[in-house]
Enzyme design. Structure first.
Site, PDB file in Angstrom:
ATOM      1  N   THR A  16      50.540  42.532  40.910  1.00 15.30           N
ATOM      2  CA  THR A  16      49.917  43.257  39.787  1.00 15.30           C
ATOM      3  C   THR A  16      49.795  42.409  38.518  1.00 15.30           C
ATOM      4  OG1 THR A  16      52.141  44.074  39.329  1.00 15.30           O
ATOM      5  CG2 THR A  16      50.673  45.550  40.535  1.00 15.30           C
ATOM      6  N   GLY A  17      50.439  41.236  38.475  1.00  9.59           N
ATOM      7  CA  GLY A  17      50.503  40.447  37.241  1.00  9.59           C
ATOM      8  C   GLY A  17      49.275  39.568  37.020  1.00  9.59           C
ATOM      9  N   VAL A  19      48.908  36.282  37.339  1.00 11.92           N
ATOM     10  CA  VAL A  19      48.677  35.371  38.466  1.00 11.92           C
ATOM     11  C   VAL A  19      48.382  36.180  39.734  1.00 11.92           C
ATOM     12  CG1 VAL A  19      49.763  33.601  39.917  1.00 11.92           C
ATOM     13  CG2 VAL A  19      50.092  33.546  37.432  1.00 11.92           C
ATOM     14  N   SER A  41      57.087  45.354  41.183  1.00  8.46           N
ATOM     15  CA  SER A  41      58.371  45.965  40.811  1.00  8.46           C
ATOM     16  C   SER A  41      58.417  47.418  41.283  1.00  8.46           C
ATOM     17  CB  SER A  41      58.555  45.905  39.294  1.00  8.46           C
ATOM     18  OG  SER A  41      57.752  46.884  38.697  1.00  8.46           O
ATOM     19  N   CYS A 159      51.737  25.028  34.862  1.00  8.43           N
ATOM     20  CA  CYS A 159      50.287  24.871  34.704  1.00  8.43           C
ATOM     21  C   CYS A 159      49.906  23.632  33.886  1.00  8.43           C
ATOM     22  CB  CYS A 159      49.687  26.124  34.081  1.00  8.43           C
ATOM     23  SG  CYS A 159      50.754  26.924  32.893  1.00  8.43           S
ATOM     24  N   HIS A 258      44.135  25.535  29.625  1.00 10.10           N
ATOM     25  CA  HIS A 258      45.015  24.674  28.820  1.00 10.10           C
ATOM     26  C   HIS A 258      44.311  23.328  28.603  1.00 10.10           C
ATOM     27  CE1 HIS A 258      47.977  27.661  29.411  1.00 10.10           C
ATOM     28  NE2 HIS A 258      48.874  27.014  30.114  1.00 10.10           N
ATOM     29  N   ASN A 345      44.568  27.377  33.667  1.00 11.34           N
ATOM     30  CA  ASN A 345      46.003  27.629  33.912  1.00 11.34           C
ATOM     31  C   ASN A 345      46.268  28.713  34.934  1.00 11.34           C
ATOM     32  OD1 ASN A 345      44.935  29.126  31.526  1.00 11.34           O
ATOM     33  ND2 ASN A 345      46.883  30.207  31.689  1.00 11.34           N
TER      34      ASN A 345
HETATM   35  N1  LIG Z   1      50.255  32.828  33.778  1.00 13.23           N
HETATM   36  C1  LIG Z   1      50.195  31.529  34.075  1.00 13.23           C
HETATM   37  O1  LIG Z   1      49.307  30.794  33.585  1.00 13.23           O
HETATM   38  C2  LIG Z   1      51.187  30.902  34.995  1.00 13.23           C
HETATM   39  C3  LIG Z   1      52.284  31.616  35.492  1.00 13.23           C
HETATM   40  N2  LIG Z   1      53.171  31.009  36.335  1.00 13.23           N
HETATM   41  C4  LIG Z   1      54.343  31.713  36.869  1.00 13.23           C
HETATM   42  O2  LIG Z   1      53.877  32.733  37.776  1.00 13.23           O
HETATM   43  C5  LIG Z   1      54.734  33.858  37.715  1.00 13.23           C
HETATM   44  C6  LIG Z   1      53.945  35.089  37.333  1.00 13.23           C
HETATM   45  O3  LIG Z   1      53.401  34.925  36.031  1.00 13.23           O
HETATM   46  P1  LIG Z   1      52.421  35.999  35.381  1.00 13.23           P
HETATM   47  O4  LIG Z   1      51.495  36.524  36.411  1.00 13.23           O
HETATM   48  O5  LIG Z   1      51.875  35.335  34.197  1.00 13.23           O
HETATM   49  O6  LIG Z   1      53.462  37.180  34.976  1.00 13.23           O
HETATM   50  P2  LIG Z   1      53.182  38.725  34.737  1.00 13.23           P
HETATM   51  O7  LIG Z   1      54.239  39.163  33.820  1.00 13.23           O
HETATM   52  O8  LIG Z   1      51.761  38.952  34.358  1.00 13.23           O
HETATM   53  O9  LIG Z   1      53.428  39.391  36.205  1.00 13.23           O
HETATM   54  C7  LIG Z   1      54.713  39.464  36.765  1.00 13.23           C
HETATM   55  C8  LIG Z   1      54.675  40.111  38.137  1.00 13.23           C
HETATM   56  O10 LIG Z   1      56.031  40.198  38.634  1.00 13.23           O
HETATM   57  C9  LIG Z   1      56.315  41.560  39.010  1.00 13.23           C
HETATM   58  N3  LIG Z   1      57.729  41.869  38.764  1.00 13.23           N
HETATM   59  C10 LIG Z   1      58.383  41.868  37.589  1.00 13.23           C
HETATM   60  N4  LIG Z   1      59.678  42.205  37.784  1.00 13.23           N
HETATM   61  C11 LIG Z   1      59.829  42.453  39.104  1.00 13.23           C
HETATM   62  C12 LIG Z   1      60.925  42.823  39.931  1.00 13.23           C
HETATM   63  N5  LIG Z   1      62.140  43.051  39.431  1.00 13.23           N
HETATM   64  N6  LIG Z   1      60.722  42.954  41.251  1.00 13.23           N
HETATM   65  C13 LIG Z   1      59.498  42.749  41.785  1.00 13.23           C
HETATM   66  N7  LIG Z   1      58.416  42.388  41.051  1.00 13.23           N
HETATM   67  C14 LIG Z   1      58.584  42.230  39.728  1.00 13.23           C
HETATM   68  C15 LIG Z   1      55.408  42.403  38.132  1.00 13.23           C
HETATM   69  O11 LIG Z   1      55.244  43.685  38.722  1.00 13.23           O
HETATM   70  P3  LIG Z   1      54.974  45.034  37.845  1.00 13.23           P
HETATM   71  O12 LIG Z   1      53.546  44.971  37.434  1.00 13.23           O
HETATM   72  O13 LIG Z   1      55.278  46.131  38.781  1.00 13.23           O
HETATM   73  O14 LIG Z   1      55.911  44.968  36.670  1.00 13.23           O
HETATM   74  C16 LIG Z   1      54.145  41.550  38.158  1.00 13.23           C
HETATM   75  O15 LIG Z   1      53.445  41.775  39.340  1.00 13.23           O
HETATM   76  C17 LIG Z   1      55.840  33.533  36.704  1.00 13.23           C
HETATM   77  O16 LIG Z   1      56.964  33.043  37.381  1.00 13.23           O
HETATM   78  C18 LIG Z   1      55.187  32.463  35.839  1.00 13.23           C
HETATM   79  O17 LIG Z   1      56.137  31.669  35.219  1.00 13.23           O
HETATM   80  C19 LIG Z   1      52.964  29.718  36.738  1.00 13.23           C
HETATM   81  C20 LIG Z   1      51.902  28.989  36.284  1.00 13.23           C
HETATM   82  C21 LIG Z   1      50.949  29.528  35.352  1.00 13.23           C
HETATM   83  N1  LIG Z   2      54.782  28.588  30.505  1.00 11.07           N
HETATM   84  C1  LIG Z   2      53.382  28.483  30.928  1.00 11.07           C
HETATM   85  C2  LIG Z   2      53.119  29.379  32.101  1.00 11.07           C
HETATM   86  C3  LIG Z   2      54.253  29.462  33.050  1.00 11.07           C
HETATM   87  O1  LIG Z   2      54.584  30.520  33.472  1.00 11.07           O
HETATM   88  O2  LIG Z   2      54.853  28.330  33.377  1.00 11.07           O
HETATM   89  P1  LIG Z   2      56.034  28.179  34.450  1.00 11.07           P
HETATM   90  O3  LIG Z   2      55.489  28.614  35.746  1.00 11.07           O
HETATM   91  O4  LIG Z   2      56.383  26.756  34.434  1.00 11.07           O
HETATM   92  O5  LIG Z   2      57.183  29.054  34.013  1.00 11.07           O
HETATM   93  C4  LIG Z   2      52.491  28.850  29.780  1.00 11.07           C
HETATM   94  O6  LIG Z   2      52.983  29.537  28.931  1.00 11.07           O
HETATM   95  O7  LIG Z   2      51.334  28.523  29.701  1.00 11.07           O
END
Ligand SMILES: NC(=O)C1=CN([C@@H]2O[C@H](COP(=O)(O)OP(=O)(O)OC[C@H]3O[C@@H](n4cnc5c(N)ncnc54)[C@H](OP(=O)(O)O)[C@@H]3O)[C@@H](O)[C@H]2O)C=CC1
Ligand SMILES: N[C@@H](CC(=O)OP(=O)(O)O)C(=O)O
Length: 368
Positions: A16-17, A19, A41, A159, A258, A345
């Site tokens: 749902t997030g 990524v 979650s 990223c 980025h 990113n």
């Molecule tokens: N955004 C970016 O550019 C980048 C992100 N990342 C990494 O990718 C990952 C995701 O980032 P991002 O999408 O930005 O984060 P978001 O906060 O947008 O999404 C987080 C996701 O994790 C789920 N979640 C949170 N807590 C729990 C839990 N306790 N159990 C199960 N699922 C859970 C959420 O579900 P729910 O919706 O139900 O809360 C949601 O689907 C992170 O580790 C981040 O560091 C890496 C590179 C780049």
């Molecule tokens: N910290 C990066 C995104 C990210 O989630 O990185 P990492 O996967 O290394 O925690 C940004 O803010 O653009």
């Protein structure tokens, strides 16, 4: 195109997030992977995907029709037992134990989270750079207690690290080891997830700090650009030829993409000219391109001649964000060469790297 039966069932954790939504778009109609299960979650669990992301689907395209009614599950391996592979877009809080539980349950995990990037058994793979690091996977499985038959964890990089190491890899391939790298990042808001940085902090502003980011870039570059030891049981972390990396990270009011300004010096003298650097970047053809992977870009490094490119708004969607864009290659009066690089990113910097890693792993027999 492969039939539905020939496709590998895959799941997405954190579906749902920010990524996770990119994973959905990349996997909903993938020729080799069948998106079979979604996890998030407990607040999203037991809802249809459409219900779970109501009000926070932030993509320009609608939710794919074949995904809208899939039920989101809690991230427990038993809910993914029909899957061969899971892609993780989990928040780093839950990612550590959840991904480990999936590996134990014999699933192959391709993760975006930072938790296992420094693990001495887990490959940290930028698909346009170091897919040869998959060769440690047999050893990873053999060292787990008890050993797994199929389950493993592969991570992709931060990223900003991802954008930087693609041109650096092309330069090292052509001109030998780098000596010093200095990078300044201008990182998009989407890097902080949703809802991310408050508008009152980022509008009309630049925030010159992103927690932990500089350390990640400085450390990850050495693991990615270094090789594997000959017996394929460890990463050499560029120790044969130590490379100093210094990063300054800034959050800027851009939605996606980025931008990074990079200056480098080489160990070998004389250093290459800007024209030689351009040629090296242009001819760089990493493994996913040679293997013709579905998510690979046609061009790994797109070179821009215009003095004011690349720019996030204009260039981030080129090739669906699967490659990097480089411009302004010129001599550096302090180090040797300097240039600008743009990485999307949320695509190559996140979901696209995981998917491309899995495509390479499949092509090379690591998912059998
Ligand atoms: N955004 C970016 O550019 C980048 C992100 N990342 C990494 O990718 C990952 C995701 O980032 P991002 O999408 O930005 O984060 P978001 O906060 O947008 O999404 C987080 C996701 O994790 C789920 N979640 C949170 N807590 C729990 C839990 N306790 N159990 C199960 N699922 C859970 C959420 O579900 P729910 O919706 O139900 O809360 C949601 O689907 C992170 O580790 C981040 O560091 C890496 C590179 C780049
Ligand atoms: N910290 C990066 C995104 C990210 O989630 O990185 P990492 O996967 O290394 O925690 C940004 O803010 O653009």
């Amino acid at each position: 195109m492969a039939s539905q039966q020939q496709k590998l069932n895959v799941g997405v954790l954190g579906a749902t997030g920010t990524v996770g939504q990119r994973f959905i778009l990349l996997l909903a109609d993938h020729p080799q992977f069948n998106l079979h299960a979604l996890g998030a979650s407990s607040s999203s669990a037991n809802k249809t995907y459409s219900e779970a992301v109501a009000g926070r689907w932030k993509q320009a395209r609608p939710i794919p029709s074949n995904i809208q009614n899939l039920t989101v599950q809690e991230c427990r391996p038993e809910n993914f037992s029909d899957c061969e592979v899971v892609f993780s877009g989990l928040d780093s809080g839950p990612a550590g134990p959840v991904e480990e539980a999936f590996r134990r349950a014999e699933l192959r995990v391709f993760s975006n989270a930072k938790n296992y990037r420094q693990d001495p058994l887990c490959p940290l793979v930028v698909p346009l750079v170091n897919t040869d690091h998959f060769d440690i996977l047999d050893y990873q499985r053999s060292q787990l207690q008890p050993p797994t038959k199929k389950g493993f964890i592969v991570t992709n990089a931060n990223c900003s690290t991802t954008g930087m190491v693609v041109p650096l890899a092309a330069l090292e391939k052509k001109f030998g080891p780098l000596d010093k790298v200095i990078v300044q990042t201008m990182q998009a808001i989407s890097g902080a997830g949703y809802p991310g940085v408050s508008s009152l902090d980022i509008l009309d502003n630049i925030v010159p700090h992103i927690s932990g980011e500089e350390e990640k870039i400085e450390w990850e570059a050495a693991k990615i650009l270094g090789g594997l030891t000959e017996d394929k049981t460890a990463f050499d972390l560029h120790q044969n030829s130590p490379m100093k990396v210094s990063a300054h990270c800034n959050r800027v009011p851009v939605i996606d993409g980025h931008l990074e300004t990079v200056s480098v010096s080489f160990k070998n003298r004389p250093a290459p000219t800007p024209e030689q650097v351009k040629e090296a970047l242009r001819e760089f053809e990493p493994e996913p391109l040679k293997l013709k992977c579905h998510s690979a870009p046609k061009i790994a490094i797109t070179l821009h001649d215009e003095v004011d490119r690349p720019q996030p708004r204009l260039d981030r969607e080129w090739q669906n964000g699967a490659g990097v864009n480089v411009g302004r290659i010129r001599e550096c009066p302090v180090l040797d060469i300097k240039f600008v690089v743009l990485v999307n990113n949320v695509m190559l910097g996140a979901a696209t790297s995981s998917v491309m890693n899995a495509e390479v792993a499949l092509a090379k027999g690591f998912l059998s």
